[in-house]
Design an enzyme around this catalytic site. Structure first.
Site, mmCIF file in Angstrom:
data_model
loop_
_atom_site.group_PDB
_atom_site.id
_atom_site.type_symbol
_atom_site.label_atom_id
_atom_site.label_comp_id
_atom_site.label_asym_id
_atom_site.label_seq_id
_atom_site.Cartn_x
_atom_site.Cartn_y
_atom_site.Cartn_z
ATOM 1 N N GLY A 90 76.648 60.676 -23.395
ATOM 2 C CA GLY A 90 77.704 59.933 -24.082
ATOM 3 C C GLY A 90 77.669 58.432 -23.864
ATOM 4 O O GLY A 90 78.637 57.737 -24.154
ATOM 5 N N TRP B 254 79.775 70.921 -29.084
ATOM 6 C CA TRP B 254 80.886 70.258 -29.772
ATOM 7 C C TRP B 254 81.976 69.792 -28.804
ATOM 8 O O TRP B 254 82.962 69.172 -29.222
ATOM 9 C CB TRP B 254 81.473 71.198 -30.843
ATOM 10 C CG TRP B 254 80.638 71.275 -32.093
ATOM 11 C CD1 TRP B 254 79.582 70.474 -32.414
ATOM 12 C CD2 TRP B 254 80.806 72.189 -33.193
ATOM 13 N NE1 TRP B 254 79.084 70.832 -33.664
ATOM 14 C CE2 TRP B 254 79.812 71.879 -34.159
ATOM 15 C CE3 TRP B 254 81.690 73.224 -33.483
ATOM 16 C CZ2 TRP B 254 79.687 72.576 -35.362
ATOM 17 C CZ3 TRP B 254 81.567 73.930 -34.682
ATOM 18 C CH2 TRP B 254 80.575 73.603 -35.603
ATOM 19 N N HIS C 130 77.734 72.281 -16.917
ATOM 20 C CA HIS C 130 77.714 70.971 -17.584
ATOM 21 C C HIS C 130 78.334 69.919 -16.655
ATOM 22 O O HIS C 130 79.301 70.197 -15.948
ATOM 23 C CB HIS C 130 78.480 71.041 -18.905
ATOM 24 C CG HIS C 130 78.224 69.847 -19.762
ATOM 25 N ND1 HIS C 130 78.840 68.634 -19.532
ATOM 26 C CD2 HIS C 130 77.394 69.651 -20.817
ATOM 27 C CE1 HIS C 130 78.405 67.754 -20.414
ATOM 28 N NE2 HIS C 130 77.524 68.348 -21.216
ATOM 29 N N GLU D 10 69.989 67.289 -18.193
ATOM 30 C CA GLU D 10 70.865 66.249 -18.734
ATOM 31 C C GLU D 10 71.197 65.244 -17.626
ATOM 32 O O GLU D 10 72.081 65.507 -16.801
ATOM 33 C CB GLU D 10 72.176 66.863 -19.240
ATOM 34 C CG GLU D 10 72.008 67.869 -20.358
ATOM 35 C CD GLU D 10 73.280 68.002 -21.198
ATOM 36 O OE1 GLU D 10 73.205 67.694 -22.393
ATOM 37 O OE2 GLU D 10 74.330 68.377 -20.677
HETATM 38 P P1 13P Z 1 75.734 63.251 -25.935
HETATM 39 O O1 13P Z 1 74.651 63.752 -26.870
HETATM 40 O O2 13P Z 1 76.995 62.901 -26.652
HETATM 41 O O3 13P Z 1 75.234 62.222 -25.012
HETATM 42 O O4 13P Z 1 76.143 64.529 -25.025
HETATM 43 C C1 13P Z 1 75.146 65.232 -24.386
HETATM 44 C C2 13P Z 1 75.722 66.442 -23.786
HETATM 45 O O5 13P Z 1 76.543 66.363 -22.882
HETATM 46 C C3 13P Z 1 75.311 67.737 -24.316
HETATM 47 O O6 13P Z 1 75.763 68.769 -23.524
#
Ligand code: 13P
Length: 241
Positions: A168, A8, A92, A162
């Site tokens: 995003g 979130w 992250h 990721e």
């Molecule tokens: P989005 O799904 O908004 O691209 O974000 C991914 C994320 O950073 C999950 O940790």
């Protein structure tokens, strides 16, 4: 077992959390998936109660690198545990970028979490420049080696791949890249630890398109940002799994 984990971020307030759970009550989430939500720490205690009542995991988004003491503004692993954290994000890309977290700090955080019986969800991934320069594997190897340098047992760790450029942005990594890179992560873990762990994909996962990602056999689930803020979207992704 597949994992579907919401992040979130700093994008939700009391009113939206209440709305999420209101919609959640009316929703039928598929069984046989482990669900979790990474919540801003100020909302963790209240949210953890509802999540756990429904068999979902409660997670933090960050943890102090130190065990306790004079670290104004930080939350220790023990504090997260006391308010209900089962797992916590670490590494992250937003923490790496905006808060200068390096692999050495991330390693300390992983140790604090493991010592306090909280599963670290370690995020790794390459930047756009590294991707374009074909350095992805090199970057992933360095992140894994340094973040897990002194870890003896990885059984309680989850990894999220990721790509930074996919977070995003609405741009998802291709099925081929996701498969290649998650397979590579698992190979590295197998070689270093004699076992592998669940590896999730994260980066612009949305309902509808996520089915293609979950068809990849080495993908153990997803870490979802934007599309996890709304219960209907999150349910749509669960149904794709
Ligand atoms: P989005 O799904 O908004 O691209 O974000 C991914 C994320 O950073 C999950 O940790």
């Amino acid at each position: 077992m597949k994992y579907l984990i919401a992040n979130w971020k700093m994008s939700i307030y009391n009113a939206q959390i209440d709305q999420f759970f209101k919609d959640f009550k009316r929703s039928q989430f598929p069984l046989n998936i482990t669900y979790g939500v990474s919540v801003p720490s100020v909302y963790l205690q209240k949210t953890a109660l509802t999540l756990k009542k429904n068999g979902w995991l409660a997670g933090g988004q960050n943890v102090a690198f130190a065990e306790s003491g004079a670290y104004t503004g930080e939350n220790s692993a023990k504090m997260l545990k006391e308010v209900g954290a089962d797992f916590c994000l670490v590494g992250h890309s937003e923490r790496r970028t905006y808060f200068n977290e390096d692999n050495q700090t991330i390693n300390k955080k992983i140790n604090r979490l493991l010592n306090n019986d909280i599963k670290p969800l370690l995020c790794i991934g390459e930047t756009l420049q590294e991707y374009e320069n074909k350095q992805t594997k090199k970057v992933l190897l360095k992140q894994l080696k340094e973040c897990l340098c002194d870890i003896k047992d990885v059984s309680n760790i989850i990894i999220a791949y990721e790509p930074v450029w996919a977070i995003g942005t609405g741009k998802t990594a291709s099925v081929k890249d996701i498969k290649t890179n998650i397979q590579y992560i698992k190979q590295v873990l197998q070689k270093k630890f004699g076992k592998t762990v669940p590896v999730l994909y994260g980066g612009s996962v949305k309902p509808g398109m996520s089915a293609d990602i979950f068809k990849i056999d080495c993908v153990d689930g997803a870490l979802v940002g934007g599309a996890s803020l709304n219960c209907a979207d999150f349910l749509g992704i669960a149904k794709d799994m």
